[in-house]
Design an enzyme around this catalytic site. Structure first.
Site, PDB file in Angstrom:
ATOM      1  N   HIS A 129      -1.908  -1.501  10.462  1.00  0.00           N
ATOM      2  CA  HIS A 129      -1.409  -2.873  10.458  1.00  0.00           C
ATOM      3  C   HIS A 129      -0.190  -2.981  11.372  1.00  0.00           C
ATOM      4  O   HIS A 129       0.552  -2.006  11.560  1.00  0.00           O
ATOM      5  CB  HIS A 129      -0.990  -3.308   9.048  1.00  0.00           C
ATOM      6  CG  HIS A 129      -2.135  -3.624   8.139  1.00  0.00           C
ATOM      7  ND1 HIS A 129      -2.360  -4.885   7.630  1.00  0.00           N
ATOM      8  CD2 HIS A 129      -3.121  -2.847   7.640  1.00  0.00           C
ATOM      9  CE1 HIS A 129      -3.429  -4.867   6.853  1.00  0.00           C
ATOM     10  NE2 HIS A 129      -3.908  -3.635   6.842  1.00  0.00           N
ATOM     11  N   GLU A 165       0.816  -1.224   0.000  1.00  0.00           N
ATOM     12  CA  GLU A 165       0.000   0.000   0.000  1.00  0.00           C
ATOM     13  C   GLU A 165       0.847   1.269   0.000  1.00  0.00           C
ATOM     14  O   GLU A 165       0.497   2.268   0.619  1.00  0.00           O
ATOM     15  CB  GLU A 165      -0.999   0.001   1.172  1.00  0.00           C
ATOM     16  CG  GLU A 165      -2.096  -1.039   1.004  1.00  0.00           C
ATOM     17  CD  GLU A 165      -3.327  -0.771   1.861  1.00  0.00           C
ATOM     18  OE1 GLU A 165      -3.408   0.301   2.488  1.00  0.00           O
ATOM     19  OE2 GLU A 165      -4.212  -1.650   1.899  1.00  0.00           O
TER      20      GLU A 165
END
Length: 661
Positions: free
Chosen positions: A645, A368
């Site tokens: 995350h 990402e």
């Protein structure tokens, strides 16, 4: 295979692409700012509630017409730019390979000596993280913002954590096997490199500094090594580490008085929030505020307990009081919980929740990294430690995939070892919002050494990001099938060896990435039973539907990212060590019997959260006479407040079976 160092084959196309993007960018930036102003994060909501003079509604009323007017004015230019930009993507290369030309810019990053495979073995450390570096308006849907500032801080924290010295303490305790941990901020701070060496030499045995160079003392250490010569290959388990052996009848623990004194020094500043340094824009955001005492930065005085120290039960003759006097300076002493103990009952390797990235991190796979400006900032920071980086991976427009792609794959790879070959493939079966990104797999071949017979020692690393939409199990399984096929083709096409005359010896084959399914959810049974897990091993997994007791989820609850309890690496580490803390701040597998809200959930939940970030390795296809095994696995909290995350890291030991010369 030629590695692409620029996105286009000639300068004319590069200039034309820059011109077309220059026409598009004002419209893109204005649209991003306009949408972002209507998507507040929880931190901004709390800020408005706490500040009665915070006139957010008035700001929106004033700025929205301005943004709309400028957006309308920029649309014609953006359309012209798009008509130029789109066809150019057919000539664009699938990635950019960046190599640090001036190694002096590495600021003391470890410069590796080539492995000659002459010792008993060598360990390699791999890291993986989803950093959520999307355009700011999209990142806000994950409750993070200020993408450009976060990119810079993420890179800084990673290279600070990876470039610290590795220290191990062995406690001789015949009656008590509980583990305590200490942190040493003087060892963490690059500015304190000289003091670090003096402290180490005075009180403990330093086995070797073969691969570590501090910011101030690295050159001197290198010269000393050259003078001493020595053709023997050191055991990697002892490289760049300080080993302390403690024994005594007190079971290797400090007295309560000593511990209280140390804790008082380390935490005198009280609770702290994370911050960035040297960027006025960043100081406005919560995930970038850091007072003295926060361990998110290695420049702080209160470094993480455990993360700078490996504590083990072992033999030794060093008197404990001497070690305490020499080492426990500005340190915090804490008990480990069961999650952070060295080994579980039947486990053969170390595992921990760490507030820092592992020392001597060799390879890093990120997902990402979609925003191109953020990717450049991140790359600049990572180059302080990693010499080789592959970024801007993917395709745009309609080139290479079935549907139109607005953003790249978001993959980024960084390495301390030279990259020999690289290849990228785009998943053609993306659905929904995921189809707008060129999600795929990046395959890399790296050289990690050579034998005395001039045979190259290589390793294979794959980085991927699968379909994210819940319920698309069939799509993810198809992507896992393609991943295996592409990897097999890549290994065949890049191998220069034959069985009769091997020119290369394969040391490892690792897959890293965000697979977007966990091993405990009943909705992910199809992925859990995929054939990938018959060829590759997951260190955290017992079998389909069952993780090891110490494994925890890697997906954080976005709503709690800015809570004081988890907004710093140390705080998040402490919370995740307890079961109640994990229930409050990790996302758990969805269930029809429970509310979707994670906060305050008291019901019995399976596992320790959704673990969707994986690190897999295989013993197939490697050099037959060598053995590969996991030495350490870590869940990392150093990026607390910067992403939703948890990064993960794995250290593999490649054992050659030879004796040291």
């Amino acid at each position: 295979m030629v590695l692409y160092t620029s996105p286009f084959p000639n300068s004319f196309l590069s200039v034309l692409h820059s011109f077309s993007w220059g026409l598009i960018f004002p419209c893109y930036w204005l649209a991003d700012r306009l949408v972002g102003s209507f998507v507040p994060t929880t931190y901004e909501k709390r800020q408005r509630a706490d500040d009665p003079c915070y006139f957010h509604a008035l700001c929106i009323i004033i700025t929205t017409p301005i943004y709309l007017a400028l957006l309308a004015a920029s649309l014609p230019f953006a359309l012209i730019g798009f008509l130029l930009w789109s066809p150019l993507q057919s000539a664009r290369r699938p990635y950019i390979y960046s190599r640090l030309k001036n190694k002096h810019h590495a600021n003391g990053a470890t410069l590796l000596t080539e492995w000659k495979a002459a010792g008993t073995g060598k360990s390699f450390c791999f890291g993986s993280a989803n950093v959520c570096l999307l355009p700011d308006s999209l990142a806000r849907f994950n409750n993070v913002f200020n993408t450009q500032a976060r990119a810079k801080e993420i890179g800084r924290r990673i290279h600070n954590g990876a470039s610290r010295p590795q220290i191990k303490i062995y406690i001789d305790s015949p009656t008590n096997t509980s583990i305590s941990a200490a942190s040493f901020s003087s060892l963490a701070s690059p500015q304190g490199a000289e003091n670090t060496n003096r402290t180490v030499n005075a009180g403990i045995k330093r086995t070797t500094s073969m691969e570590y160079k501090g910011d101030n003392s690295g050159s001197n250490n290198s010269e000393e090594r050259e003078d001493k010569g020595g053709s023997g290959e050191p055991n990697e388990a002892e490289e760049n580490s300080c080993v302390v052996r403690i024994n005594g009848e007190d079971n290797g623990h400090m007295s309560d008085t000593e511990a209280d004194t140390v804790n008082g020094q380390a935490h005198a500043s009280g609770p702290a929030e994370p911050s960035l340094e040297g960027d006025a824009e960043i100081s406005k955001t919560p995930n970038h505020k850091q007072k003295e005492g926060d361990s998110g930065s290695l420049d702080s005085y209160s470094a993480s307990r455990e993360s700078l120290v490996k504590v083990r039960v072992g033999d030794g003759t060093v008197d404990q009081s001497t070690v305490n006097n020499k080492l426990l300076y500005k340190a915090s002493i804490m008990k480990k919980t069961s999650v952070r103990k060295k080994k579980h009952t039947d486990e053969t390797f170390d595992h921990e929740i760490s507030a820092f990235f592992p020392a001597n991190l060799d390879f890093l796979c990120l997902q990402e990294v979609f925003d191109k400006r953020a990717a450049e900032k991140l790359k600049e920071q990572l180059h302080h430690y990693f010499e080789y980086i592959v970024y801007d991976v993917g395709v745009y427009s309609c080139h290479g995939c079935c549907s139109f792609k607005f953003v790249n794959s978001g993959l980024l790879f960084a390495s301390r070892y030279p990259v020999m070959d690289a290849a990228y493939h785009c998943y053609p079966n993306g659905r929904g919002m995921d189809s707008l990104a060129s999600k795929g797999a990046l395959f890399l071949k790296v050289q990690v050494g050579s034998t005395p017979q001039d045979q190259r020692i290589v390793g294979y690393i794959s980085c991927t990001h699968l379909q994210a939409i819940a319920g698309d199990t069939t799509v993810r399984c198809e992507q896992l099938d393609m991943l295996q096929d592409w990897l097999s083709e890549f290994r065949k096409s890049t191998s220069s060896s034959s069985t009769a005359n091997p020119e290369e010896l394969v040391a490892f084959d690792v897959i890293c990435g965000d697979l977007n399914f966990d091993n405990c959810s009943s909705d992910d049974k199809l992925e859990q039973q995929h054939s990938l897990f018959t060829h590759y091993k997951d260190p955290c997994r017992i079998g389909p539907g069952e993780d090891k007791p110490w494994a925890i989820g890697t997906l954080l609850d976005p709503e709690g990212l800015y809570d004081e309890e988890v907004c710093t690496p140390d705080n998040l580490q402490k919370v995740l060590e307890s079961e109640e803390g994990r229930k409050g701040y990790l996302v758990y597998p969805t269930s029809k019997n429970h509310s979707s809200s994670q906060k305050g959930r008291k019901a019995s939940l399976k596992g320790n959260g959704r673990r969707i970030d994986y690190m897999l390795y295989t013993e197939e296809g490697l050099y037959l006479e060598w053995k590969v095994e996991v030495e350490e696995f870590s869940f990392i909290t150093q990026l607390a407040g910067l992403t939703d995350h948890l990064p993960v890291a794995m250290r593999l030991m490649v054992s050659t079976g030879e004796d040291d010369p």
